[in-house]
Design a protein around this motif. Structure first.
Motif, PDB file in Angstrom:
ATOM      1  N   VAL A 188      61.794  13.214  21.071  1.00 29.57           N
ATOM      2  CA  VAL A 188      62.952  14.057  20.802  1.00 29.57           C
ATOM      3  C   VAL A 188      62.424  15.396  20.322  1.00 29.57           C
ATOM      4  CG1 VAL A 188      64.949  14.450  19.308  1.00 29.57           C
ATOM      5  CG2 VAL A 188      64.585  12.195  20.335  1.00 29.57           C
ATOM      6  N   ARG A 212      61.961  10.685  28.013  1.00 30.08           N
ATOM      7  CA  ARG A 212      61.213   9.444  28.207  1.00 30.08           C
ATOM      8  C   ARG A 212      59.982   9.858  29.000  1.00 30.08           C
ATOM      9  NH1 ARG A 212      59.944   4.723  26.413  1.00 30.08           N
ATOM     10  NH2 ARG A 212      62.048   3.937  26.259  1.00 30.08           N
ATOM     11  N   ALA A 234      70.645  13.345  19.072  1.00 30.34           N
ATOM     12  CA  ALA A 234      69.499  12.887  19.866  1.00 30.34           C
ATOM     13  C   ALA A 234      68.762  11.761  19.158  1.00 30.34           C
ATOM     14  CB  ALA A 234      68.551  14.049  20.149  1.00 30.34           C
ATOM     15  N   HIS A 286      71.273  17.087  24.128  1.00 28.74           N
ATOM     16  CA  HIS A 286      72.190  16.689  23.056  1.00 28.74           C
ATOM     17  C   HIS A 286      72.624  17.923  22.285  1.00 28.74           C
ATOM     18  CE1 HIS A 286      71.549  12.327  23.444  1.00 28.74           C
ATOM     19  NE2 HIS A 286      70.325  12.668  23.792  1.00 28.74           N
ATOM     20  N   VAL A 306      59.201   7.713  23.842  1.00 26.24           N
ATOM     21  CA  VAL A 306      60.382   8.549  23.677  1.00 26.24           C
ATOM     22  C   VAL A 306      60.023   9.726  22.779  1.00 26.24           C
ATOM     23  CG1 VAL A 306      62.745   8.669  22.778  1.00 26.24           C
ATOM     24  CG2 VAL A 306      61.960   6.604  23.970  1.00 26.24           C
ATOM     25  N   THR A 314      68.509   7.717  20.453  1.00 27.22           N
ATOM     26  CA  THR A 314      67.199   7.138  20.772  1.00 27.22           C
ATOM     27  C   THR A 314      66.695   6.165  19.707  1.00 27.22           C
ATOM     28  OG1 THR A 314      66.096   9.013  19.723  1.00 27.22           O
ATOM     29  CG2 THR A 314      66.482   9.156  22.112  1.00 27.22           C
ATOM     30  N   ALA A 344      66.150  14.716  24.457  1.00 29.46           N
ATOM     31  CA  ALA A 344      65.428  13.447  24.370  1.00 29.46           C
ATOM     32  C   ALA A 344      64.732  13.206  25.702  1.00 29.46           C
ATOM     33  CB  ALA A 344      66.395  12.311  24.057  1.00 29.46           C
TER      34      ALA A 344
END
Length: 119
Positions: free
Chosen positions: A71, A88, A106, A100, A69, A110, A86
């Motif tokens: 951000v 993946r 964010a 976000h 992940v 997460t 964010a």
């Protein structure tokens, strides 16, 4: 921290900012999820539609990463307020991106913290 995940997100953002849909698709999984305040979609068709309407003028600021992940703080040119996205990342492909309204939102979404900041 994975340099590969950060590099993927930076390349993805650059492709989006340049309007380079071919590279954007190459860096995205076939079933990518895209979501923001105006809705969500899945797949390359949704990504193309989303990218066509996106007006990317933000520079990437602080980055946070943990376990696939990422951000990214987004600082629009000339604006005081920042936003965030964010991501993946799996096997060097973005599988999801969620916009976000703030970095704090964010990070909360997460479960990332300042301890996950990439310097």
């Amino acid at each position: 921290m994975s340099t590969s995940e950060i590099a993927t997100v930076l390349a993805w953002h650059d492709a989006l900012a340049a309007g380079d849909l071919a590279t954007l698709e190459q860096l995205s999984s076939d079933d990518i999820e895209v979501a923001g305040p105006d809705g969500a979609g899945q797949g390359h068709q949704a990504l193309r539609q989303w990218a066509a309407s996106a007006q990317v003028t933000a520079e990437i600021g602080r980055l946070y990463v943990h376990d696939g992940v990422v951000v990214a703080e987004l600082a629009p040119a000339g604006a005081a307020a920042t936003r965030a996205a964010a991501f993946r990342v799996v096997h060097d492909h973005v599988t999801a991106v969620f916009a976000h309204d703030s970095l704090e939102a964010a990070l909360a979404a997460t479960d990332l913290t300042e301890a996950d900041r990439a310097d």
